[in-house]
Design a protein around this motif. Structure first.
Motif, mmCIF file in Angstrom:
data_model
loop_
_atom_site.group_PDB
_atom_site.id
_atom_site.type_symbol
_atom_site.label_atom_id
_atom_site.label_comp_id
_atom_site.label_asym_id
_atom_site.label_seq_id
_atom_site.Cartn_x
_atom_site.Cartn_y
_atom_site.Cartn_z
ATOM 1 N N TYR A 1 11.302 3.755 1.626
ATOM 2 C CA TYR A 1 9.918 3.627 1.187
ATOM 3 C C TYR A 1 9.417 4.798 0.341
ATOM 4 C CZ TYR A 1 9.255 -0.214 4.578
ATOM 5 O OH TYR A 1 9.319 -1.400 5.280
ATOM 6 N N SER A 2 10.293 5.609 -0.215
ATOM 7 C CA SER A 2 9.818 6.824 -0.888
ATOM 8 C C SER A 2 8.922 6.550 -2.093
ATOM 9 C CB SER A 2 10.999 7.703 -1.322
ATOM 10 O OG SER A 2 11.666 7.169 -2.440
ATOM 11 N N LYS A 3 8.985 5.354 -2.672
ATOM 12 C CA LYS A 3 8.121 5.036 -3.811
ATOM 13 C C LYS A 3 6.701 4.680 -3.384
ATOM 14 C CE LYS A 3 11.728 3.627 -7.043
ATOM 15 N NZ LYS A 3 12.234 2.559 -7.949
ATOM 16 N N ASN B 1 9.896 11.315 -6.140
ATOM 17 C CA ASN B 1 8.978 10.180 -6.014
ATOM 18 C C ASN B 1 7.693 10.593 -5.300
ATOM 19 O OD1 ASN B 1 10.625 8.298 -7.277
ATOM 20 N ND2 ASN B 1 11.532 7.550 -5.380
ATOM 21 N N ILE B 2 7.854 11.263 -4.165
ATOM 22 C CA ILE B 2 6.724 11.587 -3.293
ATOM 23 C C ILE B 2 5.796 12.627 -3.911
ATOM 24 C CG2 ILE B 2 6.151 12.657 -1.055
ATOM 25 C CD1 ILE B 2 8.789 11.338 -0.017
ATOM 26 N N THR B 3 6.351 13.571 -4.623
ATOM 27 C CA THR B 3 5.554 14.708 -5.103
ATOM 28 C C THR B 3 5.147 14.633 -6.572
ATOM 29 O OG1 THR B 3 7.551 15.985 -5.632
ATOM 30 C CG2 THR B 3 6.636 16.241 -3.408
ATOM 31 N N VAL B 4 5.835 13.827 -7.364
ATOM 32 C CA VAL B 4 5.569 13.782 -8.807
ATOM 33 C C VAL B 4 5.320 12.353 -9.305
ATOM 34 C CG1 VAL B 4 6.457 14.328 -11.110
ATOM 35 C CG2 VAL B 4 6.931 15.877 -9.193
ATOM 36 N N GLU B 5 6.287 11.483 -9.086
ATOM 37 C CA GLU B 5 6.219 10.147 -9.696
ATOM 38 C C GLU B 5 5.108 9.291 -9.096
ATOM 39 O OE1 GLU B 5 7.885 9.507 -12.334
ATOM 40 O OE2 GLU B 5 9.134 11.309 -12.252
ATOM 41 N N ASN B 6 5.014 9.240 -7.773
ATOM 42 C CA ASN B 6 3.972 8.413 -7.145
ATOM 43 C C ASN B 6 2.566 8.903 -7.482
ATOM 44 O OD1 ASN B 6 6.117 7.025 -6.065
ATOM 45 N ND2 ASN B 6 5.922 7.913 -4.023
ATOM 46 N N PRO B 7 2.300 10.219 -7.409
ATOM 47 C CA PRO B 7 0.969 10.681 -7.821
ATOM 48 C C PRO B 7 0.628 10.306 -9.272
ATOM 49 C CG PRO B 7 2.050 12.376 -6.535
ATOM 50 C CD PRO B 7 3.075 11.305 -6.781
ATOM 51 N N ALA B 8 1.593 10.463 -10.171
ATOM 52 C CA ALA B 8 1.340 10.131 -11.574
ATOM 53 C C ALA B 8 1.047 8.640 -11.739
ATOM 54 C CB ALA B 8 2.532 10.531 -12.436
ATOM 55 N N ARG B 9 1.785 7.807 -11.024
ATOM 56 C CA ARG B 9 1.547 6.348 -11.098
ATOM 57 C C ARG B 9 0.154 6.010 -10.563
ATOM 58 N NH1 ARG B 9 1.767 2.874 -7.013
ATOM 59 N NH2 ARG B 9 3.020 4.252 -5.665
ATOM 60 N N LEU B 10 -0.201 6.595 -9.434
ATOM 61 C CA LEU B 10 -1.465 6.267 -8.799
ATOM 62 C C LEU B 10 -2.673 6.778 -9.583
ATOM 63 C CD1 LEU B 10 -0.339 7.011 -5.171
ATOM 64 C CD2 LEU B 10 -1.274 4.806 -5.923
ATOM 65 N N PHE C 1 0.827 -1.207 0.000
ATOM 66 C CA PHE C 1 0.000 0.000 0.000
ATOM 67 C C PHE C 1 0.865 1.262 0.000
ATOM 68 C CE2 PHE C 1 -2.731 -3.215 2.044
ATOM 69 C CZ PHE C 1 -3.871 -3.102 1.256
ATOM 70 N N THR C 2 0.267 2.362 -0.459
ATOM 71 C CA THR C 2 0.898 3.684 -0.385
ATOM 72 C C THR C 2 0.326 4.409 0.829
ATOM 73 O OG1 THR C 2 1.277 3.863 -2.766
ATOM 74 C CG2 THR C 2 1.100 5.929 -1.538
ATOM 75 N N LEU C 3 1.169 5.193 1.517
ATOM 76 C CA LEU C 3 0.747 5.940 2.696
ATOM 77 C C LEU C 3 0.796 7.438 2.406
ATOM 78 C CD1 LEU C 3 2.623 4.019 5.544
ATOM 79 C CD2 LEU C 3 0.470 3.445 4.393
ATOM 80 N N LEU D 1 7.435 11.015 8.251
ATOM 81 C CA LEU D 1 7.708 10.900 6.819
ATOM 82 C C LEU D 1 9.189 10.641 6.571
ATOM 83 C CD1 LEU D 1 6.547 11.256 3.886
ATOM 84 C CD2 LEU D 1 7.208 13.655 4.072
ATOM 85 N N VAL D 2 10.039 11.406 7.246
ATOM 86 C CA VAL D 2 11.487 11.257 7.065
ATOM 87 C C VAL D 2 11.947 9.865 7.480
ATOM 88 C CG1 VAL D 2 13.728 12.033 7.952
ATOM 89 C CG2 VAL D 2 12.013 13.710 7.232
ATOM 90 N N ALA D 3 11.404 9.352 8.566
ATOM 91 C CA ALA D 3 11.814 8.022 9.032
ATOM 92 C C ALA D 3 11.550 6.960 7.972
ATOM 93 C CB ALA D 3 11.075 7.684 10.322
ATOM 94 N N LEU D 4 10.408 7.079 7.281
ATOM 95 C CA LEU D 4 10.082 6.088 6.250
ATOM 96 C C LEU D 4 10.898 6.299 4.977
ATOM 97 C CD1 LEU D 4 6.216 5.870 6.743
ATOM 98 C CD2 LEU D 4 7.951 4.220 7.447
#
Length: 371
Positions: free
Chosen positions: A312-314, A359-368, A274-276, A304-307
């Motif tokens: 887990y940034s993807k 990843n967090i701000t561009v790539e993951n949103p586009a994938r989802l 899952f994505t968080l 967020l930083v810990a993960l």
């Protein structure tokens, strides 16, 4: 087949999306929370300088609202002023934001045609959603729906348009505050609709939701065949700390050191695929009347930083969940720009690799959001 993202102005290519806030409300009304407040918040007749339910939000009342009475004000819970929200979205664009996932669904949904106009005026891509908010807010017609009924309703808003308009939903959302039998049907319907349409889904975890409730939702989603990589668990901020114990005011006052990171639940969900979503940046309010503390942005960022540091940034996204006037810039809040003005600069200041931020701000949103 080429993938696309459905926005309120029509489909775009995933590489057009850009910097995205993945949990926001632009045109919405959460006034139903006033009924919840009546049951949980004590009478205010002995409180100095209270805001009256029917008066407009004023600067002298912001402290009162922020300390736990935000739902009492009808004006505060209404984000239906299109001119106001257009200006707020424009600020996001000026700060460098390109896209917003709008998660207002029946129960709190505003004018979807208004979303189209705001997108046209600001240049920000807006993705509208289908689904349902908390059960207490459901319009009557949804109360006796079956799993198939729920799924058919959402599929229609994806394929035909939302509420008779030509604006098509590009995302699925359910916002349970507790897991009743009705809510469980909706979780299963979300899973089936995700499988049938290819759309990703966001599941809210309200203040009354426990980690075990989240585990139950994850189990139901998987049982129904949903792909965990197409599901976002929202409001993970608070759940990367030892919630709810350290969020209780009396506990914190007696033992401040008890408030600490607790990543077990987050890692469980991440390891399932899952994505968080860390999506309440800018929420400075507390619920003092019922003895419940909120997080600070610094604690949200620490989780967020810990993960990110654990690789887990993807599987992470961020947002501000602007759902009341007091969270907008024009009423004393941070607005949608908090993730651009604070979160991203803070990540860079501690040496977070650019690939993780991307990843967090561009790539993951586009994938989802693409299907």
């Amino acid at each position: 087949m080429t993938k696309e993202i459905m926005t309120v102005l029509g489909p775009i290519a995933p590489n057009q999306l850009g910097f995205t806030s993945m949990h926001e409300h632009i045109l919405a009304d959460v006034g139903f929370y006033a009924k919840v407040a009546e049951e949980t918040v004590p009478t205010i007749d002995k409180i100095f300088f209270p805001a009256k339910p029917d008066e407009p939000v004023k600067i002298e009342n912001l402290s009162f609202l922020n300390h736990g009475f935000f739902s009492i004000s009808k004006d505060n819970t209404s984000l239906l002023d299109e001119e106001l929200m257009n200006a707020e979205v424009k600020d996001f664009n000026i700060a460098g934001g390109s896209a917003i996932l709008e998660l207002s669904i029946p129960g709190i949904r505003g004018d979807v045609e208004g979303l189209r106009r705001i997108s046209e005026k600001t240049g920000v891509h807006i993705v509208a959603s289908t689904g349902l908010y908390a059960e207490d807010s459901w319009p009557a017609k949804y109360l006796e729906m079956s799993v198939d009924d729920f799924s058919n309703y959402m599929k229609n808003e994806v394929e035909q348009g939302i509420e008779g308009t030509s604006v098509r939903a590009g995302h699925l959302k359910f916002a349970p505050n507790s897991l009743s039998s009705r809510s469980e049907k909706m979780v299963r319907a979300i899973a089936r609709t995700s499988v049938n349409t290819g759309l990703a889904a966001t599941l809210h975890q309200g203040l009354q939701m426990t980690k075990d409730d989240g585990r139950r939702m994850a189990k139901m989603l998987i049982e129904e065949g949903a792909d965990p990589q197409r599901v976002v668990f929202a409001h993970m901020d608070k759940l990367t700390f030892n919630y709810p114990e350290s969020y209780q005011l009396n506990n914190y006052l007696l033992d401040p050191d008890s408030r600490r990171l607790d990543m077990e639940y987050a890692k469980e969900l991440l390891d399932l695929g899952f994505t968080l979503s860390f999506d309440t940046f800018g929420h400075n309010w507390n619920l003092e009347p019922i003895g419940l503390l909120n997080q600070t942005d610094y604690e949200r960022l620490a989780g967020l930083v810990a993960l990110i540091k654990e690789g887990y940034s993807k599987q992470l996204v961020i947002g501000c969940d602007v759902f009341t006037k007091m969270l907008t810039r024009r009423y004393g809040g941070d607005g949608y720009s908090r993730i651009l003005n604070f979160v991203v600069p803070a990540l860079r200041n501690i040496g977070t690799p650019e690939v993780d931020i991307q990843n967090i701000t561009v790539e993951n949103p586009a994938r989802l959001l693409a299907r």
